[in-house]
Design a protein around this motif. Structure first.
Motif, PDB file in Angstrom:
ATOM      1  N   GLU A 142       9.989   2.853 -16.368  1.00  0.00           N
ATOM      2  CA  GLU A 142      11.211   2.856 -15.548  1.00  0.00           C
ATOM      3  C   GLU A 142      11.243   4.049 -14.601  1.00  0.00           C
ATOM      4  OE1 GLU A 142      13.333   0.409 -15.098  1.00  0.00           O
ATOM      5  OE2 GLU A 142      11.970  -0.671 -16.421  1.00  0.00           O
ATOM      6  N   GLU A 143      10.915   5.238 -15.097  1.00  0.00           N
ATOM      7  CA  GLU A 143      10.945   6.444 -14.259  1.00  0.00           C
ATOM      8  C   GLU A 143       9.933   6.346 -13.111  1.00  0.00           C
ATOM      9  OE1 GLU A 143      12.706   9.442 -13.904  1.00  0.00           O
ATOM     10  OE2 GLU A 143      14.063   8.105 -14.988  1.00  0.00           O
ATOM     11  N   SER A 144       8.713   5.903 -13.440  1.00  0.00           N
ATOM     12  CA  SER A 144       7.649   5.884 -12.437  1.00  0.00           C
ATOM     13  C   SER A 144       7.928   4.856 -11.338  1.00  0.00           C
ATOM     14  CB  SER A 144       6.304   5.605 -13.103  1.00  0.00           C
ATOM     15  OG  SER A 144       6.328   4.345 -13.766  1.00  0.00           O
ATOM     16  N   LYS A 145       8.727   3.845 -11.685  1.00  0.00           N
ATOM     17  CA  LYS A 145       9.023   2.774 -10.718  1.00  0.00           C
ATOM     18  C   LYS A 145       9.785   3.311  -9.506  1.00  0.00           C
ATOM     19  CE  LYS A 145      10.627  -2.002 -11.142  1.00  0.00           C
ATOM     20  NZ  LYS A 145      11.206  -2.963 -12.086  1.00  0.00           N
ATOM     21  N   LYS A 146      10.598   4.358  -9.729  1.00  0.00           N
ATOM     22  CA  LYS A 146      11.472   4.857  -8.655  1.00  0.00           C
ATOM     23  C   LYS A 146      10.689   5.434  -7.482  1.00  0.00           C
ATOM     24  CE  LYS A 146      14.998   6.012 -12.086  1.00  0.00           C
ATOM     25  NZ  LYS A 146      15.475   7.126 -12.947  1.00  0.00           N
ATOM     26  N   THR A 147       9.533   6.011  -7.775  1.00  0.00           N
ATOM     27  CA  THR A 147       8.779   6.678  -6.701  1.00  0.00           C
ATOM     28  C   THR A 147       7.356   6.147  -6.578  1.00  0.00           C
ATOM     29  OG1 THR A 147       8.175   8.374  -8.304  1.00  0.00           O
ATOM     30  CG2 THR A 147      10.073   8.853  -6.883  1.00  0.00           C
ATOM     31  N   CYS A 148       7.132   4.921  -7.054  1.00  0.00           N
ATOM     32  CA  CYS A 148       5.750   4.414  -7.122  1.00  0.00           C
ATOM     33  C   CYS A 148       5.190   4.123  -5.726  1.00  0.00           C
ATOM     34  CB  CYS A 148       5.692   3.147  -7.975  1.00  0.00           C
ATOM     35  SG  CYS A 148       4.027   2.452  -8.030  1.00  0.00           S
ATOM     36  N   CYS A 171       4.207   0.305  -5.134  1.00  0.00           N
ATOM     37  CA  CYS A 171       5.190  -0.770  -5.086  1.00  0.00           C
ATOM     38  C   CYS A 171       5.456  -1.170  -3.636  1.00  0.00           C
ATOM     39  CB  CYS A 171       6.478  -0.318  -5.780  1.00  0.00           C
ATOM     40  SG  CYS A 171       6.481  -0.704  -7.550  1.00  0.00           S
ATOM     41  N   HIS A 212       5.197  -3.699 -10.607  1.00  0.00           N
ATOM     42  CA  HIS A 212       4.983  -2.300 -10.978  1.00  0.00           C
ATOM     43  C   HIS A 212       4.322  -2.162 -12.351  1.00  0.00           C
ATOM     44  CE1 HIS A 212       5.517   1.965 -11.243  1.00  0.00           C
ATOM     45  NE2 HIS A 212       6.192   1.829 -12.366  1.00  0.00           N
ATOM     46  N   GLN A 255       7.920  -1.383  -1.632  1.00  0.00           N
ATOM     47  CA  GLN A 255       8.795  -0.631  -0.716  1.00  0.00           C
ATOM     48  C   GLN A 255       8.162   0.654  -0.190  1.00  0.00           C
ATOM     49  OE1 GLN A 255       9.388  -1.267  -3.905  1.00  0.00           O
ATOM     50  NE2 GLN A 255      10.205   0.507  -5.002  1.00  0.00           N
TER      51      GLN A 255
END
Ligand SMILES: [Zn+2]
Length: 327
Positions: free
Chosen positions: A58-64, A67, A113, A69
């Motif tokens: 979950e944490e890594s998804k925010k700045t991956c 991904c 992700h 975006q």
């Protein structure tokens, strides 16, 4: 070919057996391809600890950066004569921002992700391998003959990112693994076929025989266990297309088996040497594990500083389990 091993018996007064004299039996096995030592410890099988990875996913998804975006903004581009980036289906190929070698590409396997170890699909891996082949087709094999398609799946296996990806290397210089095998090939140009034929005679570690490739559990594993798939003829990796389906089918079987053992990380390498017809392209897949209760690393001084592998698991038992699991 002789599969070389030495049996070592060690007697101790065992505190777990009222200090009676107890024998431990270790095997020093020598890899038929590299000659390297792998120690097979005669211990009972421990369960592997599967870690709760929800938080890092979950944490890594925010700045991956892999991904959808962020991938356009944060991934590097190749310079001519290569294309800036390569794609195939949902897979995308770009330079490693922190390269290990002259040609070191990263391939995102999917837009997703996180993909659990037993949730990879044939299409995902097919896109990724075809994307790798497309990239390698633009690399000159004369200058960069040491070509490999590799994977660190999840941080415990050495990946800095959760998002599933492959790493491609096309190098002018051999890794130590290539050097070891190439040195053995100068003595025995038929090394790979001898190994396959010997394993067929023993019939203890074979997990699959196809027309084009043989699949087995390594006699001397580089990890807790080690699956090897050997192509029967020499090709350049940019001609790997027609073998993809078979290789992906076996990779998916192995990943399913790993999931059944609570294993959630792995390393994989598909090796080839463009300018040596005796070096047959082959893949190795090893789980990455820790030992409970303290998540003890499986890499200790033996691997780190002595270059020996060790395993708690008898390869023959793994082969029997995989055969039972996949039939
Ligand atoms: Zn991602």
């Amino acid at each position: 070919m002789q599969l070389k091993k030495e049996i070592k018996k060690i007697t101790i007064k065992d505190p777990f057996q009222q200090f009676t004299e107890t024998e431990r039996v270790n095997e020093m096995r020598y890899c038929p391809l590299t000659g390297r030592v792998s120690r097979v410890l005669g211990l009972s099988l421990k369960e592997f600890a599967s870690a709760d990875q929800t938080h890092i996913i979950e944490e890594s998804k925010k700045t991956c950066p892999f991904c959808p975006q962020l991938i356009d903004a944060l991934t590097p581009k190749f310079i001519p004569p290569l294309k800036e980036q390569y794609s195939w289906g949902n897979a995308r190929c770009f330079p490693n921002a922190f390269p290990y070698d002259e040609n070191n590409a990263v391939i995102t396997i999917t837009d997703q992700h996180y993909v659990a170890i037993d949730m990879f699909t044939h299409d995902m891996l097919s896109d990724a391998f075809h994307c790798a082949i497309k990239f390698l087709s633009d690399i000159d094999p004369v200058h960069y003959p040491y070509q490999s398609i590799n994977c660190n799946y999840m941080p415990a296996a050495g990946s800095s990112l959760v998002h599933p990806h492959l790493q491609i290397i096309a190098s002018s210089t051999p890794s130590s693994y290539y050097t070891d095998i190439l040195s053995n090939i100068t003595i025995n140009p038929n090394l790979f076929h001898d190994y396959i034929n010997t394993e067929k005679i023993h019939n203890e570690r074979i997990i699959g025989l196809e027309g084009d490739s043989s699949w087995l559990v390594a006699f001397a594993p580089m990890g807790q266990f080690d699956i090897i798939g050997i192509l029967h003829n020499h090709i350049l990796l940019n001609d790997f297309d027609r073998y993809c389906n078979t290789f992906i089918t076996y990779i998916l079987k192995i990943l399913q088996y790993m999931a059944s053992k609570q294993i959630d990380s792995f390393n994989m390498a598909l090796y080839s040497v463009a300018n040596n017809v005796s070096f047959l392209p082959h893949i190795r897949i090893c789980p990455r594990t820790t030992f409970p209760p303290y998540a003890t690393s499986e890499i200790n001084y033996l691997q780190m500083l002595h270059n020996d592998s060790f395993t708690l698991l008898k390869p023959e038992i793994i082969a029997a389990e995989i055969n039972a699991y996949t039939t």
